[in-house]
Enzyme design. Structure first.
Site, PDB file in Angstrom:
ATOM      1  N   ASP A  27       4.044   1.297  -9.158  1.00  0.00           N
ATOM      2  CA  ASP A  27       2.858   1.821  -8.475  1.00  0.00           C
ATOM      3  C   ASP A  27       3.265   3.074  -7.710  1.00  0.00           C
ATOM      4  OD1 ASP A  27      -0.073   1.096  -7.537  1.00  0.00           O
ATOM      5  OD2 ASP A  27       1.000   1.820  -5.774  1.00  0.00           O
ATOM      6  N   GLU A  29       1.947   6.248  -4.883  1.00  0.00           N
ATOM      7  CA  GLU A  29       0.994   6.839  -3.938  1.00  0.00           C
ATOM      8  C   GLU A  29       1.163   8.348  -4.052  1.00  0.00           C
ATOM      9  OE1 GLU A  29      -1.197   5.055  -2.534  1.00  0.00           O
ATOM     10  OE2 GLU A  29      -0.270   3.139  -3.078  1.00  0.00           O
ATOM     11  N   HIS A 168      -2.384  -0.328  -0.459  1.00  0.00           N
ATOM     12  CA  HIS A 168      -2.243   1.098  -0.775  1.00  0.00           C
ATOM     13  C   HIS A 168      -0.873   1.634  -0.354  1.00  0.00           C
ATOM     14  CE1 HIS A 168      -6.258   1.754  -2.295  1.00  0.00           C
ATOM     15  NE2 HIS A 168      -6.757   1.123  -1.262  1.00  0.00           N
ATOM     16  N   ASP A 173       1.776  -2.892  -3.491  1.00  0.00           N
ATOM     17  CA  ASP A 173       0.834  -2.916  -4.612  1.00  0.00           C
ATOM     18  C   ASP A 173       1.535  -3.299  -5.918  1.00  0.00           C
ATOM     19  OD1 ASP A 173      -0.970  -2.119  -2.749  1.00  0.00           O
ATOM     20  OD2 ASP A 173      -1.545  -0.254  -3.731  1.00  0.00           O
TER      21      ASP A 173
END
Length: 593
Positions: A27, A29, A168, A173
């Protein structure tokens, strides 16, 4: 008679058992939604096999610039947190080594894989041939609407009772996605999916509805045009365009179509209505008009052209800048259209920095000022406003500012550019790069909005324009444009004399009345024959005319942009956003060149 003997298949034929597959669930960001305009701020990954965790990988990443406030609000990641973090050029090799030989898993995999591929390209690494599994695709095939309302990670984590709640943040995540993956694999057992090959093929297989409705493409011709999916009541569900209608429509009933919304639409569709068009431009314009007219529930873009935003200089004794949704024929000056409120606010801020217009929202009149009932604001005390509200600035003096703003909005953008350049240079010299970048973004929003408006207004003023573009077969594509609206489209066969075809197309073209005025340059952008064309339609026409080989056949009127307008500055602005050397990326607020 010889008895037939059964042959046991090999393990290779059976595929790789899921219990033996090593997955790396990843994952990211980021600072935004596009790899071309944003950067990674955090990577989180968890390696699992047979339901057991083998290791994890997690780090913040310095994106080389500030973290936008809305990203900080969403993720909690601030610019200060990533300033001391390693750069992507040192993080990427470590991640690729961590994931080597594994199957990548991500929730909405195109997003995360797209950023990782872009990072590899930028860093000079070849993208490894990772097999990829998308838990969103799997969930859409395995779970029903009765079980989950949507396939967001938070929704699926709650449904499968994940041990980690998505927050988030990348590693959290990724751990939640691990539990979702295990839950989905357990559900897939009831479908007979036991190997990696079956797992990857499961989400790509056509649904029963797709297979059942393949006959809807049988009567669609192999020609350029527009197609409309309709339900049994005649409601338009989806509008699209293609250079080959038959081939495109048939693709909706195969495994290559994996968008869950489109698969859902196919389940509701009962017929496909094709509209054959003479040229690709006609198909593109017809698509826009049909989407705007029917607002199909399964089309995401161009459904609401009326939602464009404009920056308006109001008509009142002390004009101010206002963000509005419509350019009216009211004598005001307009800048735009713009696609988002953020762009409009940044363009307004750039103009305010150059021209000291009042920023209060009250309707200010001379009578209100004389009676002392006008509200004052802090900007007057800071010297950012002449304070006409308390009489310190006369109507004549304020009128000079309003006239400057009007001149800028209608053509001469030099005052805004000069003011922004001075501030950017000063901030950059003081090493205040984040503030310089913010000033650059304001200027870019203003220049792009002004350039767009000036290009559209120039086209919208022309009573008639006829242009020709070389066709693939050696002939020509013809377009008649009136007040920015495509009034007719046709073709000229190879080796034919063009004049009869041009005359015939002009004679049969749609009658378009001049728009009512009010948009940039005094021309309004309408939505039909009585009001010109929408901004999107005119941009389609302009893109077509920018193609190589296009020739002007006839032009009725003057087709020009302002001498000191924004059109000539677009390349200058784009250069300011061009990629820079790795050791200079932090200096995102460098002076414009």
């Amino acid at each position: 008679m010889t008895a037939a003997h059964g042959v046991q298949g090999t393990l290779d034929e059976l595929g790789t058992p899921l219990a033996e597959v090593t997955f790396v669930v990843v994952d990211l960001e980021t600072t935004g939604g596009s790899p071309s305009e944003s950067a990674i701020t955090e990577i989180g990954a968890v390696k699992v096999r047979g339901g057991a965790e083998l290791g994890d990988f997690g780090t913040l990443v310095d994106p080389g610039g500030p973290v936008p406030p809305f990203i900080t609000a969403l993720t909690g990641i601030t610019t200060a947190m990533v300033t001391a973090a390693p750069r992507m050029d040192s993080v990427l090799p470590a991640f690729l080594e961590f994931a080597r030989g594994c199957v990548l898993v991500a929730h909405n995999a195109p997003f995360d894989i797209g950023f990782l591929k872009a990072a590899c390209t930028e860093g000079g690494y070849a993208w490894p041939a990772f097999p990829v599994v998308d838990t969103v695709d799997l969930a859409r095939r395995v779970l029903t609407k009765d079980e989950v309302p949507n396939c967001k990670l938070g929704t699926l984590a709650r449904y499968f009772r994940a041990a980690t709640e998505p927050t988030h943040r990348a590693l959290a995540d990724a751990r939640a996605t691990v539990d979702v993956l295990h839950g989905l694999i357990e559900r897939l057992g009831s479908f007979g999916v036991t190997s990696l090959e079956e797992l990857r093929g499961f989400a790509k297989a056509p649904t029963s509805e797709q297979r059942r409705k393949r006959h809807l493409a049988d009567e669609v011709p192999s020609a350029p045009g527009v197609y409309l999916f309709e339900d049994d009541a005649g409601e338009v569900l989806y509008v699209g365009k293609s250079g080959d209608l038959r081939s495109r429509v048939r693709s909706y009933f195969t495994g290559s179509e994996t968008r869950w919304r489109v698969r859902e639409m196919v389940g509701l569709a009962e017929r496909v209505r094709p509209i054959v068009c003479a040229t690709g431009l006609e198909a593109e314009v017809r698509e826009l008009r049909l989407i705007a007219a029917h607002k199909p529930r399964y089309n995401r873009r161009s459904k609401f052209p009326e939602r464009a935003l404009w920056l308006k200089l109001t008509v009142e004794p002390f004009p101010r800048l206002s963000v509005v949704r419509e350019a009216r024929a009211d004598g005001a000056s307009y800048l735009g259209p713009m696609g988002s409120r953020r762009q409009a606010e940044e363009a307004r801020a750039a103009l305010h920095e150059a021209v000291p217009l009042r920023q209060c929202t009250q309707r200010l009149t001379l009578r209100l000022i004389e009676r002392g009932r006008a509200r004052t604001c802090a900007l007057a005390e800071l010297g950012r406003c002449g304070a006409p509200c308390d009489g310190r600035e006369s109507p004549d003096a304020y009128g000079v500012h309003a006239e400057t703003a009007r001149s800028v909005m209608e053509g001469d953008v030099r005052p805004v550019v000069a003011a922004a350049q001075v501030r950017i240079d000063r901030l950059a010299s003081e090493l205040r790069y984040e503030e310089a970048a913010a000033q650059r973004d304001r200027l870019a929003a203003f220049v792009r909005a002004a350039a767009r408006g000036q290009r559209l207004a120039a086209l919208a003023r022309l009573p008639q324009l006829v242009a020709a573009k070389p066709a693939f077969d050696g002939g020509w594509e013809l377009s008649v444009v009136r007040y920015g609206r495509l009034a007719a489209a046709g073709t000229i066969p190879p080796n034919a004399h063009p004049r009869p075809y041009v005359d015939a197309l002009i004679a049969t073209a749609e009658t378009v009345f001049p728009p009512a005025g009010g948009a940039p340059g005094g021309v309004a952008l309408g939505d039909g024959p009585s009001g010109g064309a929408t901004a999107e339609e005119m941009e389609c026409v302009l893109r077509w005319m920018d193609a190589p080989g296009v020739r002007l056949v006839e032009v009725d009127g003057d087709w020009t942009c302002p001498a000191h307008g924004a059109e000539g500055l677009r390349r200058w602005i784009d250069n300011a956003y061009a990629p820079v050397e790795p050791d200079e990326r932090r200096r995102s607020g460098r002076p414009l060149r």
